[in-house]
Design a protein around this motif. Structure first.
Motif, mmCIF file in Angstrom:
data_model
loop_
_atom_site.group_PDB
_atom_site.id
_atom_site.type_symbol
_atom_site.label_atom_id
_atom_site.label_comp_id
_atom_site.label_asym_id
_atom_site.label_seq_id
_atom_site.Cartn_x
_atom_site.Cartn_y
_atom_site.Cartn_z
ATOM 1 N N ALA A 177 0.829 -1.209 0.000
ATOM 2 C CA ALA A 177 0.000 0.000 0.000
ATOM 3 C C ALA A 177 0.864 1.261 0.000
ATOM 4 O O ALA A 177 0.558 2.244 -0.701
ATOM 5 C CB ALA A 177 -0.930 -0.005 1.214
ATOM 6 N N ILE A 178 1.955 1.247 0.762
ATOM 7 C CA ILE A 178 2.866 2.406 0.766
ATOM 8 C C ILE A 178 3.482 2.598 -0.616
ATOM 9 O O ILE A 178 3.568 3.725 -1.138
ATOM 10 C CB ILE A 178 3.966 2.208 1.827
ATOM 11 C CG1 ILE A 178 3.358 2.222 3.233
ATOM 12 C CG2 ILE A 178 5.032 3.286 1.709
ATOM 13 C CD1 ILE A 178 4.328 1.787 4.319
ATOM 14 N N ALA A 179 3.903 1.489 -1.244
ATOM 15 C CA ALA A 179 4.498 1.580 -2.580
ATOM 16 C C ALA A 179 3.499 2.119 -3.589
ATOM 17 O O ALA A 179 3.856 2.891 -4.491
ATOM 18 C CB ALA A 179 5.003 0.210 -3.012
ATOM 19 N N ASP A 180 2.242 1.751 -3.458
ATOM 20 C CA ASP A 180 1.217 2.188 -4.401
ATOM 21 C C ASP A 180 0.772 3.628 -4.150
ATOM 22 O O ASP A 180 0.469 4.371 -5.100
ATOM 23 C CB ASP A 180 0.002 1.262 -4.324
ATOM 24 C CG ASP A 180 0.287 -0.124 -4.893
ATOM 25 O OD1 ASP A 180 1.272 -0.262 -5.640
ATOM 26 O OD2 ASP A 180 -0.465 -1.071 -4.568
ATOM 27 N N LEU A 181 0.705 4.033 -2.883
ATOM 28 C CA LEU A 181 0.111 5.325 -2.523
ATOM 29 C C LEU A 181 1.141 6.406 -2.218
ATOM 30 O O LEU A 181 0.796 7.577 -2.072
ATOM 31 C CB LEU A 181 -0.826 5.144 -1.324
ATOM 32 C CG LEU A 181 -1.987 4.162 -1.550
ATOM 33 C CD1 LEU A 181 -2.782 3.955 -0.275
ATOM 34 C CD2 LEU A 181 -2.895 4.658 -2.674
ATOM 35 N N GLY A 182 2.423 6.038 -2.092
ATOM 36 C CA GLY A 182 3.492 7.024 -1.987
ATOM 37 C C GLY A 182 3.825 7.519 -0.612
ATOM 38 O O GLY A 182 4.792 8.284 -0.457
ATOM 39 N N SER A 183 3.065 7.159 0.416
ATOM 40 C CA SER A 183 3.404 7.621 1.763
ATOM 41 C C SER A 183 2.813 6.700 2.807
ATOM 42 O O SER A 183 1.838 5.988 2.549
ATOM 43 C CB SER A 183 2.891 9.045 1.997
ATOM 44 O OG SER A 183 1.483 9.051 2.180
ATOM 45 N N LEU A 184 3.404 6.754 4.006
ATOM 46 C CA LEU A 184 2.884 5.959 5.115
ATOM 47 C C LEU A 184 1.516 6.468 5.537
ATOM 48 O O LEU A 184 0.634 5.672 5.900
ATOM 49 C CB LEU A 184 3.859 6.004 6.300
ATOM 50 C CG LEU A 184 5.033 5.012 6.265
ATOM 51 C CD1 LEU A 184 6.024 5.348 5.159
ATOM 52 C CD2 LEU A 184 5.751 4.987 7.620
ATOM 53 N N ALA A 185 1.327 7.788 5.473
ATOM 54 C CA ALA A 185 0.044 8.369 5.893
ATOM 55 C C ALA A 185 -1.088 7.916 4.962
ATOM 56 O O ALA A 185 -2.188 7.555 5.422
ATOM 57 C CB ALA A 185 0.148 9.900 5.914
ATOM 58 N N ASN A 186 -0.828 7.950 3.652
ATOM 59 C CA ASN A 186 -1.861 7.512 2.702
ATOM 60 C C ASN A 186 -2.186 6.031 2.892
ATOM 61 O O ASN A 186 -3.345 5.610 2.810
ATOM 62 C CB ASN A 186 -1.400 7.755 1.270
ATOM 63 C CG ASN A 186 -1.363 9.219 0.919
ATOM 64 O OD1 ASN A 186 -1.997 10.042 1.582
ATOM 65 N ND2 ASN A 186 -0.613 9.568 -0.126
ATOM 66 N N ALA A 187 -1.168 5.219 3.126
ATOM 67 C CA ALA A 187 -1.394 3.786 3.352
ATOM 68 C C ALA A 187 -2.197 3.564 4.621
ATOM 69 O O ALA A 187 -3.092 2.709 4.661
ATOM 70 C CB ALA A 187 -0.055 3.060 3.432
ATOM 71 N N ALA A 188 -1.889 4.341 5.662
ATOM 72 C CA ALA A 188 -2.623 4.201 6.920
ATOM 73 C C ALA A 188 -4.102 4.492 6.714
ATOM 74 O O ALA A 188 -4.969 3.769 7.218
ATOM 75 C CB ALA A 188 -2.030 5.139 7.976
ATOM 76 N N ARG A 189 -4.420 5.551 5.979
ATOM 77 C CA ARG A 189 -5.826 5.886 5.729
ATOM 78 C C ARG A 189 -6.511 4.804 4.900
ATOM 79 O O ARG A 189 -7.638 4.409 5.182
ATOM 80 C CB ARG A 189 -5.917 7.238 5.016
ATOM 81 C CG ARG A 189 -5.719 8.432 5.938
ATOM 82 C CD ARG A 189 -6.096 9.725 5.242
ATOM 83 N NE ARG A 189 -5.163 10.037 4.162
ATOM 84 C CZ ARG A 189 -4.048 10.755 4.321
ATOM 85 N NH1 ARG A 189 -3.728 11.233 5.515
ATOM 86 N NH2 ARG A 189 -3.254 10.999 3.285
ATOM 87 N N ALA A 190 -5.834 4.317 3.888
ATOM 88 C CA ALA A 190 -6.440 3.300 3.014
ATOM 89 C C ALA A 190 -6.694 1.991 3.752
ATOM 90 O O ALA A 190 -7.684 1.291 3.483
ATOM 91 C CB ALA A 190 -5.546 3.054 1.801
ATOM 92 N N LEU A 191 -5.827 1.655 4.668
ATOM 93 C CA LEU A 191 -5.944 0.388 5.400
ATOM 94 C C LEU A 191 -6.689 0.544 6.726
ATOM 95 O O LEU A 191 -6.835 -0.430 7.461
ATOM 96 C CB LEU A 191 -4.554 -0.193 5.661
ATOM 97 C CG LEU A 191 -3.731 -0.558 4.414
ATOM 98 C CD1 LEU A 191 -2.317 -0.973 4.812
ATOM 99 C CD2 LEU A 191 -4.411 -1.678 3.630
ATOM 100 N N HIS A 192 -7.123 1.782 7.008
ATOM 101 C CA HIS A 192 -7.840 2.065 8.261
ATOM 102 C C HIS A 192 -6.983 1.712 9.472
ATOM 103 O O HIS A 192 -7.432 1.073 10.426
ATOM 104 C CB HIS A 192 -9.182 1.312 8.308
ATOM 105 C CG HIS A 192 -10.065 1.572 7.130
ATOM 106 N ND1 HIS A 192 -10.699 2.777 6.926
ATOM 107 C CD2 HIS A 192 -10.376 0.798 6.046
ATOM 108 C CE1 HIS A 192 -11.397 2.737 5.800
ATOM 109 N NE2 HIS A 192 -11.212 1.545 5.236
#
Length: 294
Positions: A14-29
């Motif tokens: 998710a981090i690789a796809d979304l570019g940041s840890l914050a974006n991955a955190a939101r996507a994965l809840h």
């Protein structure tokens, strides 16, 4: 190395796809600190850095790029495995081991197998030629899922039996014999008989029919293959008492069929292993049960 966590792999991708840890955190809840801890734990387990954090989007290291490719495959395989189990539980795919006699295989299973192939092509039915006793033993041992058996059957722990159908047992005779319209035990007892072997329920059923008339049947030969029995009848070797399969379009003109007096019936049942009664097994059962299909 300790086992890898699929959750950690999913976070990395998710981090690789979304570019940041914050974006991955939101996507994965997930909470942002949780994502940070998961990546740190993953890198610790692997013994190498996977991501470079800095200004702008997170970048994968050379090691991380190679590992992310593998992580995607692992996640896809895991998703496929879960979906396969779900499809099996829903009765859409899987392998079902079915035991039946040669008669049931030849005349009862084909219509059900045709419906299954049409409506549930993902189900693989493995058919094994077995006597009812063998089927019940294998169901109890877990090496069989479903079986067509002759009833009644003694109760077996872990195996459930449902009534399937009742079939008339009739006499198959050489066409050269002069026979009355209905055959009694007395008439048949004076003729050479071809019977199923003594281990089968049909043999016991036939023996009981003769015994009720005070007679003891002495078969000329015992076989556990109904098509072979009919071949011997056609050759004039003897008479046989078999289930009536009047729908059989290939009946030999050298054979005549007569009803019995008193009438004799064979009851068939479906036996299922409670441990193996998955959705796929239930789908096969429904294809065999009368009234469950058009």
């Amino acid at each position: 190395m300790r086992e890898l966590s699929l959750d950690h792999l999913r976070t990395l991708v998710a981090i690789a796809d979304l570019g940041s840890l914050a974006n991955a955190a939101r996507a994965l809840h997930l909470a942002a600190p949780t994502v940070t801890v998961q990546i740190a734990d993953l890198e610790s387990r692997l013994g190498g850095q996977l991501l470079v954090r800095g200004r702008g989007p997170v970048q994968a290291t050379a090691l991380g790029e190679r590992f992310i490719v593998r992580a995607r495959r692992l996640l896809a395989d895991a998703d496929d495995a879960v979906e396969d189990v779900r499809r099996q539980l829903a009765g859409k795919t899987g392998r079902v081991r079915v035991g039946a006699s040669t008669g049931a295989i030849a005349h009862l299973l084909p219509p059900a197998l045709e419906r299954l192939a049409r409506d549930h092509p993902g189900i693989d039915v493995n058919v094994q030629v077995l006597t009812s006793n063998d089927s019940m033993a294998r169901l109890a041992a877990g090496s069989l899922d479903l079986a067509v058996v002759a009833l009644p059957q003694a109760a077996v722990r872990g195996v459930h039996v449902t009534a399937l159908r009742r079939e008339a047992v009739v006499a198959f005779l050489p066409a050269s014999w002069k026979a009355p319209k209905r055959l009694s035990p007395q008439w048949l007892a004076d003729r050479p008989l071809i019977m199923n072997d003594a281990s089968t329920r049909l043999y016991r059923l036939t023996a009981e029919w003769f015994s009720a008339a005070g007679l003891h049947c002495r078969p000329r030969i015992e076989l556990n293959y109904n098509d072979a029995i009919r071949t011997l009848v056609a050759a004039g070797y003897g008479a046989a008492l078999l289930p009536d399969e009047s729908h059989d379009p290939a009946r030999d003109p050298r054979i005549i069929v007569r009803p019995l007096s008193p009438a004799l019936w064979r009851q068939l049942g479906l036996a299922v292993s409670e441990a193996g009664a998955s959705g796929t097994t239930r789908t096969v059962m429904e294809a065999l049960l009368p009234g469950s299909h058009s």
